[in-house]
Scaffold this active site. Sequence first.
Site, mmCIF file in Angstrom:
data_model
loop_
_atom_site.group_PDB
_atom_site.id
_atom_site.type_symbol
_atom_site.label_atom_id
_atom_site.label_comp_id
_atom_site.label_asym_id
_atom_site.label_seq_id
_atom_site.Cartn_x
_atom_site.Cartn_y
_atom_site.Cartn_z
ATOM 1 C CG ASN A 86 -5.840 5.433 -1.274
ATOM 2 O OD1 ASN A 86 -5.065 4.659 -0.709
ATOM 3 N ND2 ASN A 86 -5.942 5.502 -2.597
ATOM 4 C CG ASP A 100 -1.763 1.158 1.423
ATOM 5 O OD1 ASP A 100 -1.604 2.141 0.660
ATOM 6 O OD2 ASP A 100 -2.615 1.124 2.324
ATOM 7 C CG ASN A 134 -12.411 11.125 -21.600
ATOM 8 O OD1 ASN A 134 -12.065 12.290 -21.441
ATOM 9 N ND2 ASN A 134 -13.539 10.647 -21.110
ATOM 10 C CB SER A 149 -7.665 13.657 -14.269
ATOM 11 O OG SER A 149 -8.901 13.694 -14.939
ATOM 12 C CB ALA A 194 -0.989 3.963 -6.425
ATOM 13 N N GLY A 195 -4.085 5.115 -6.973
ATOM 14 C CA GLY A 195 -5.094 6.019 -6.413
ATOM 15 C C GLY A 195 -6.481 5.490 -6.678
ATOM 16 C CE LYS A 222 -6.108 11.234 -10.384
ATOM 17 N NZ LYS A 222 -4.957 10.345 -10.198
ATOM 18 C CE1 TYR A 266 -9.713 10.187 -10.067
ATOM 19 C CE2 TYR A 266 -11.187 11.524 -11.414
ATOM 20 C CZ TYR A 266 -10.038 10.776 -11.286
ATOM 21 O OH TYR A 266 -9.210 10.609 -12.361
ATOM 22 N NE ARG A 321 -16.488 14.048 -21.034
ATOM 23 C CZ ARG A 321 -17.567 14.847 -21.089
ATOM 24 N NH1 ARG A 321 -17.759 15.644 -22.126
ATOM 25 N NH2 ARG A 321 -18.420 14.850 -20.098
#
Length: 335
Positions: free
Chosen positions: A98, A57, A178, A123, A80-81, A152, A148, A230
């Site tokens: 997290n 982890d 995307n 993102s 990781a996320g 970021k 979320y 997108r």
Amino acid sequence: MILLTGGTGYIGSHTAVEFINEGYDVVLADDLSNSERRVVDRIGQITGKVPAFEELDVCDKAALDRLFRKYHIDAVVHFAGYKAVGESVAEPVKYYRNNLDSTLALLEVMKVHNCRKFIFSSSATVYGENQDVPFTEDSPAGSCTNPYGRTKFFIEQILSDCAKADPELSVVLLRYFNPIGAHESGLIGEKPNGVPNNLMPYITQTAAGIRHHLSVFGNDYDTPDGTGVRDYIHVVDLAQGHLAAYRYLCGAGKGGCHTFNLGTGKGSSVLEIIHAFEEAAGIAIPYEITERRPGDIAECYADVSKAEKILGWKAVHSLKEMCASSWNWQQKSAE
Ligand code: UD1
């Protein structure tokens, strides 16, 4: 050696393949909470070299410290996320805890071990709502529509502060548009947990008969056919963007925090994607138009000129290749 956190995940695994193919040594770290150990062997099958793998982890500093003692890590690519938008709305603390803790733990352990190159999986979601497209790296960021997305954005801020405070630290923030598609071998790809939230996995599962039909979330947007637009990018192009970012960081005396959009620069509507998929797979996708999905924006596509100019990177795969490889993976992943 390059550490890929989240290295057995969708984008991490494709990036591992590209790094290994270019002769780099990588170690993958993942807690396997949203991926499978067999991905490590699949990467080996594709590249001819099974990468090092550590099940851990990334929030666990002691485990990270052991990893940095075991390998000489030159750079970290942090994938990781947690990434499920809906879940982040229902359980924001889980997401902040997290995604932020893992980044902070990495930064602390990297400093101790004098590892000074950090590439972050960000993102286009950081651009949020009410803005003109295409998004450039200078478009205002932070008006995210969910926790979320805010993780970021916060991580970008943290990394930017750290790069300011420490001239030895070099950071690249990669803002993905995307990602869809899969490696041409069909051995690795995106494996959504439960019912897919994203468009392409929903389409491939509908084609495979797992879902009855696709819901198109709104056809009354201010776009050419009314459905959302997108910037879909082949995951292999995206993976190669990380390689370009790493090479950029290896250039003499970088320092600082550098942001790049990774997209194609071209927007496609939901209906265009459905039709491109139908053509590539030769299967009709039953769909119906439903209400808009809360939090969705009309249009999101990138200005990619900065990555092209500075990283010398450009997406090359067509929409047809993206659809065909997504379908190939869907069929093979059932095996
Ligand atoms: C979503 C997330 C974004 C995240 C990205 C990761 C939201 C609001 N945004 O982006 O934060 O970084 O995934 O991949 O969830 N669509 C349908 N029917 C479906 C699914 C999607 O019509 O069943 C439409 C959407 O309305 C949108 C387009 O397809 O216009 C793409 O949706 P999706 O694949 O979920 O990606 P984003 O919403 O762009």
